[in-house]
Design an enzyme around this catalytic site. Structure first.
Site, PDB file in Angstrom:
ATOM      1  N   HIS A  34      13.453  83.473  15.549  1.00 38.22           N
ATOM      2  CA  HIS A  34      14.340  84.668  15.777  1.00 38.22           C
ATOM      3  C   HIS A  34      15.331  84.633  17.324  1.00 38.22           C
ATOM      4  O   HIS A  34      16.104  84.898  17.202  1.00 38.22           O
ATOM      5  CB  HIS A  34      13.306  85.855  15.824  1.00 38.22           C
ATOM      6  CG  HIS A  34      13.973  87.257  16.424  1.00 38.22           C
ATOM      7  ND1 HIS A  34      14.422  87.963  15.545  1.00 38.22           N
ATOM      8  CD2 HIS A  34      14.057  87.824  17.560  1.00 38.22           C
ATOM      9  CE1 HIS A  34      14.858  89.107  16.052  1.00 38.22           C
ATOM     10  NE2 HIS A  34      14.574  88.816  17.379  1.00 38.22           N
ATOM     11  N   GLU A  35      14.322  83.980  18.251  1.00 39.52           N
ATOM     12  CA  GLU A  35      15.214  84.060  19.626  1.00 39.52           C
ATOM     13  C   GLU A  35      16.304  83.033  19.557  1.00 39.52           C
ATOM     14  O   GLU A  35      17.335  83.123  20.035  1.00 39.52           O
ATOM     15  CB  GLU A  35      14.169  83.721  20.530  1.00 39.52           C
ATOM     16  CG  GLU A  35      13.146  84.499  20.956  1.00 39.52           C
ATOM     17  CD  GLU A  35      13.679  85.999  21.117  1.00 39.52           C
ATOM     18  OE1 GLU A  35      14.621  86.070  21.800  1.00 39.52           O
ATOM     19  OE2 GLU A  35      12.677  87.055  20.770  1.00 39.52           O
ATOM     20  N   HIS A  69      19.398  84.823  18.323  1.00 36.99           N
ATOM     21  CA  HIS A  69      20.093  85.083  19.259  1.00 36.99           C
ATOM     22  C   HIS A  69      21.120  84.239  20.195  1.00 36.99           C
ATOM     23  O   HIS A  69      22.348  84.679  20.310  1.00 36.99           O
ATOM     24  CB  HIS A  69      19.083  85.971  20.499  1.00 36.99           C
ATOM     25  CG  HIS A  69      18.621  87.018  19.994  1.00 36.99           C
ATOM     26  ND1 HIS A  69      19.264  88.244  19.332  1.00 36.99           N
ATOM     27  CD2 HIS A  69      17.318  87.646  19.963  1.00 36.99           C
ATOM     28  CE1 HIS A  69      18.434  89.131  18.920  1.00 36.99           C
ATOM     29  NE2 HIS A  69      17.150  88.694  19.596  1.00 36.99           N
ATOM     30  N   HIS A  94      25.223  84.112  19.904  1.00 37.28           N
ATOM     31  CA  HIS A  94      25.850  84.005  21.189  1.00 37.28           C
ATOM     32  C   HIS A  94      27.148  83.109  21.372  1.00 37.28           C
ATOM     33  O   HIS A  94      28.299  82.979  21.572  1.00 37.28           O
ATOM     34  CB  HIS A  94      24.827  83.520  22.411  1.00 37.28           C
ATOM     35  CG  HIS A  94      25.418  83.735  23.871  1.00 37.28           C
ATOM     36  ND1 HIS A  94      25.220  82.978  24.903  1.00 37.28           N
ATOM     37  CD2 HIS A  94      26.747  84.079  24.364  1.00 37.28           C
ATOM     38  CE1 HIS A  94      25.842  83.152  25.836  1.00 37.28           C
ATOM     39  NE2 HIS A  94      27.092  83.900  25.846  1.00 37.28           N
TER      40      HIS A  94
END
Length: 234
Positions: free
Chosen positions: A103-104, A107, A111
């Protein structure tokens, strides 16, 4: 309107409802994570290893994976391009840990691809922080001023609080998209088997609901402030 109306008012039920929603969401994410944190992934990859693999598969080599203390304090720092994984994620090879790490990574991929909602969220961070800092002082001071100046301060405070609410609303698509990317990548790379993905989806869904709960609680608080301000002006 007398001051005590702001402290002993039926609108407090909105605050209570918001708090209960957040408590339920928090309990659910902890319960779900703990359940699937006991299920070891068949690949045997830890959260840190899975994160490195996913980032490199996506062509991202300028994001470092670091360990951070705490439980479920995982986050991606776009300013320093650092993906920080908590004690419960970094060295764990559970289905839950791998899912949170992915999940991270979602991100970080957002980006890299200039995902619009993430860019918008990053742009309003200063405004949201400024609004959160000023909102309550302005509202409290306004309560003690009976003239139109007090009403003006309260309204400005509500506007500032609205910026923080806006930030939480913009956060929702960012979090849901990151989870969607995570599930897809874990399946495509084979880090988790299809059966394991079912558990990961439940963990990420529970985590996403905490953001929904937080946004709902803030909206209820904002509604309460608007109602109280309107009553003062009557």
């Amino acid at each position: 309107m007398p001051l005590y109306g702001y402290y002993f008012d039926p609108t407090y039920i909105l605050v209570v409802v918001g708090a209960v929603i957040c408590l339920i969401a928090s309990a659910r994410v902890n319960t779900t994570f703990n359940k699937y944190n006991r299920v070891r992934s068949m690949s045997g990859m830890t959260g840190a290893q899975a994160a490195e693999h996913i980032l490199h598969t996506a062509g991202i080599y300028d994001v470092s994976v670091q360990h951070i203390s705490g439980n479920l304090t995982d986050h991606y720092d776009p300013r320093n391009k650092v993906l920080r994984l908590s004690d419960s994620t970094y060295g764990s090879s559970s289905v839950a840990a791998v899912g949170v790490a992915a999940h991270e990574c979602g991100h970080a991929i957002q980006h890299q691809k200039d995902y619009a909602p993430l860019s918008i969220r990053s742009a309003i961070v200063p405004l949201a922080n400024f609004g959160s800092f000023l909102a309550w002082p302005l509202i409290v001071i306004g309560l003690f001023i009976t003239s139109s100046t007090g009403s003006l301060l309260i309204n400005i405070g509500i506007l500032c609080f609205s910026l923080a609410v806006l930030f939480q609303l913009v956060t929702l698509p960012v979090e849901f998209n990151a989870s969607s990317r995570a599930v897809r990548i874990l399946g495509e790379t084979g880090i988790l088997a299809q059966e394991e993905l079912k558990g990961t989806k439940k963990v990420l869904k529970a985590a996403a609901l905490t953001y929904v709960a937080g946004a709902a609680a803030s909206i209820l608080q904002l509604l309460r402030l608007v109602l109280l301000a309107g009553r003062r002006n009557d």
